[in-house]
Design an enzyme around this catalytic site. Structure first.
Site, mmCIF file in Angstrom:
data_model
loop_
_atom_site.group_PDB
_atom_site.id
_atom_site.type_symbol
_atom_site.label_atom_id
_atom_site.label_comp_id
_atom_site.label_asym_id
_atom_site.label_seq_id
_atom_site.Cartn_x
_atom_site.Cartn_y
_atom_site.Cartn_z
ATOM 1 N N HIS A 175 -3.114 -17.760 34.810
ATOM 2 C CA HIS A 175 -1.718 -17.144 34.827
ATOM 3 C C HIS A 175 -2.042 -15.321 35.003
ATOM 4 O O HIS A 175 -1.713 -15.242 35.790
ATOM 5 C CB HIS A 175 -0.779 -17.138 34.491
ATOM 6 C CG HIS A 175 0.611 -17.247 34.776
ATOM 7 N ND1 HIS A 175 1.106 -17.920 36.244
ATOM 8 C CD2 HIS A 175 1.381 -16.192 34.810
ATOM 9 C CE1 HIS A 175 2.278 -17.199 36.903
ATOM 10 N NE2 HIS A 175 2.430 -15.868 35.576
ATOM 11 N N ASP A 426 -6.721 -28.467 40.035
ATOM 12 C CA ASP A 426 -6.101 -29.886 39.400
ATOM 13 C C ASP A 426 -7.968 -30.508 39.933
ATOM 14 O O ASP A 426 -8.120 -31.385 38.839
ATOM 15 C CB ASP A 426 -4.833 -29.778 38.903
ATOM 16 C CG ASP A 426 -4.062 -29.452 38.154
ATOM 17 O OD1 ASP A 426 -4.891 -29.870 37.343
ATOM 18 O OD2 ASP A 426 -2.862 -29.855 38.402
ATOM 19 N N CYS A 473 -4.518 -25.141 48.488
ATOM 20 C CA CYS A 473 -3.784 -24.413 47.839
ATOM 21 C C CYS A 473 -4.219 -23.802 47.000
ATOM 22 O O CYS A 473 -2.871 -22.939 46.443
ATOM 23 C CB CYS A 473 -1.893 -25.307 48.113
ATOM 24 S SG CYS A 473 -1.310 -26.784 46.964
#
Length: 548
Positions: A175, A426, A473
């Site tokens: 993050h 992912d 994305c």
């Protein structure tokens, strides 16, 4: 993105060590109260910073304050105190246990480990009567070095005084790294040994290629300055819709997580939103947000973008992002457990409320709203979700492709919906069986891995056969070199941190679609990620090197 080569080196304050000779706790109740008072002081300090912060930093600082005020953390410290540990060692041990749990859960929870450690360090420092650690006051343009930076620290930085960030830990999809990109600050992670460089050393860094130059010579500094000038000139020429040199369209969209993100991104030259991470509405709460609360947020986001496309991902929580109000119990392997749509299939009330709120916002705005579900693996799951969305009167329904099974059977999956979006972070970790938060496995998680490009190609093939668009994305979409490969594979849209859009737009405009297809084929034929990137760069317009 290169930082100024004249940046001075400044190090982030180190973690305060817990005393090895600390006396054991003899009055657990008194120590518990002292810890709670200190945690409250830490939370109050972060809240005060949030009150003065801009719209982007405010929610990040508030999230840190909520973590400091978490009664579960205080309870875990109590357990350590009752076992006889000294007060600072009790705090450290409890946080270490929490961190281990979060890391085992993976995903968003693993990314919050840095926030937890930041709370620990601030608390321990206060208990020891020391100033809280953190980013020093930068009085001149500097490059900041640290083991890692908490998002709360990163959020307060500005491009005027922080020319770049270098950390010895962390991962490229953490993050903090993503936040630095959103702020437009070049960042390099996993730079082992960087903290051994003396304070005050002049350094240069190139965030695009991960290169650090210590004590650059005058010629090296001039070379970097010249390159920076060429880059700014190239970027200044690009605006408007994304497309290749011969007019093949590739939509350029923004990734957002909050209404504040939406307002900021909407003011920039983007074609809409490719990923609105709606789970930020649900985290750090004891109860689920009401339909009215969700409706208000979705309406605000949709209004900000007018008639531009907004793709909302439904709640991506569950095993790897546990919610207090949606705990499905212990799982042996939570990263592969009941998360995303799998949670929605059990807690249909949560999914139904969210879809109703989205329908309310759509009716109020008549916006260009697209809704997609995370963690879809089969055609049956896609069909079930599509039926729910269409029953609410929503115009576009899609799925996230982040499970290899969905990519390999993308024709089946896309036959049930209107679009798909690839979550490359992912999808990469599931393809390579490598935890995205494990810095030591960063090479396996490189989005240039030919195996991952093959998986993406399978997904795009299903899109071409069904006539349904496939976007990206994940953070891979913000790499201007990889963007050419993704376009060549058949990706129709790229979503990224808004600060990266200009470079990607310019890269696309320098090459025609046939070149992108040739680059994609060459990258897939490579033996590894390094070779894949090098062969694409060798085929690209030389101006592209200045965009990195």
């Amino acid at each position: 993105m290169p930082a100024s080569p004249s940046g001075r080196w400044s190090s982030s304050a180190r973690r305060p060590p817990t005393p090895s000779d600390e006396a054991p706790t003899t009055d657990a109740a008194a120590a518990s109260q002292q810890v709670r008072d200190t945690l409250k002081a830490v939370a109050d300090g972060l809240t005060a910073k949030a009150a003065k912060a801009d719209a982007h930093a405010k929610p990040i600082l508030e999230a840190g304050a909520m973590m400091a005020g978490d009664p579960g953390l205080a309870g875990a410290i109590d357990t350590q105190l009752q076992s006889g540990k000294g007060i600072t060692n009790a705090v450290s041990a409890a946080v270490d246990e929490y961190c281990a749990m979060f890391e085992s859960l993976g995903g968003y929870m693993a990314e919050r480990v840095t926030d937890l450690r930041d709370v620990r360090d601030r608390t321990v420092a206060r208990l020891l009567g020391q100033p809280e650690p953190g980013v020093p006051s930068l009085t001149e343009p500097s490059v900041l070095a640290a083991v890692d930076l908490a998002p709360a620290e990163t959020a307060t930085l500005s491009v005027e005084t922080c020319l770049g960030i270098i950390t010895s830990a962390g991962g490229p999809t953490s993050h903090t790294a993503i936040l630095a990109a959103q702020l437009g600050i070049p960042a390099i992670v996993q730079a082992v040994g960087i903290l051994d460089v003396p304070f005050g050393t002049t350094v240069a860094l190139d965030g695009g290629v991960g290169e650090i130059v210590i004590d650059p010579s005058g010629d090296e500094q001039q070379s970097l300055l010249d390159r920076k000038a060429r880059r700014e000139k190239a970027l200044a020429a690009g605006s408007g819709k994304g497309m290749t040199k011969d007019g093949h369209p590739v939509q350029l969209l923004a990734n957002i997580g909050t209404a504040a993100d939406a307002r900021k991104a909407a003011a920039q030259d983007v074609e809409g939103v490719g990923l609105f991470r709606s789970e930020f509405l649900f985290l750090d709460r004891d109860t689920a947000p009401t339909v009215d609360e969700q409706t208000a947020t979705y309406t605000e986001v949709l209004k900000a973008f007018g008639d531009r496309k907004v793709v909302v991902r439904t709640l991506d929580a569950g095993a790897d992002k546990p919610l207090a109000f949606a705990d499905l119990g212990h799982e042996e392997n939570p990263a592969l457990g009941r998360r995303g749509i799998r949670l929605g299939a059990v807690r249909t009330d949560l999914l139904d409320d969210q879809l109703q709120a989205l329908a309310n916002a759509y009716q109020a705005t008549n916006a260009n709203l697209w809704v997609m579900a995370p963690m879809i693996a089969t055609r049956q799951e896609a069909a079930w979700f599509a039926e729910l969305v269409r029953a609410k009167g929503l115009p576009k329904v899609g799925v996230m492709i982040e499970v290899p099974a969905a990519a390999l059977r993308s024709f089946d999956v896309l036959s049930e919906v209107d679009f798909a979006s690839l979550g490359t972070n992912d999808l990469g970790q599931y393809t390579m069986a490598a935890d995205r938060m494990q810095g030591e496995l960063s090479e396996l998680l490189n989005p240039w891995q030919p195996a991952l490009l093959d998986i993406i190609a399978y997904a795009c093939d299903g899109g071409a056969k069904t006539g349904h668009p496939v976007g990206v994305c994940g953070e891979a979409g913000g790499d201007p070199v990889l963007a050419l490969v993704l376009a060549g594979l058949g990706v129709n849209s790229l979503s990224m941190a808004p600060s990266k859009v200009r470079a990607v737009r310019t890269a696309l405009a320098l090459h025609d679609y046939a070149q992108c297809q040739q680059m994609a084929a060459a990258a897939r034929a490579s033996v590894g990620p390094k070779e894949a990137r090098e062969v694409v760069l060798s085929m690209a317009d030389p101006v592209l090197a200045d965009l990195l």
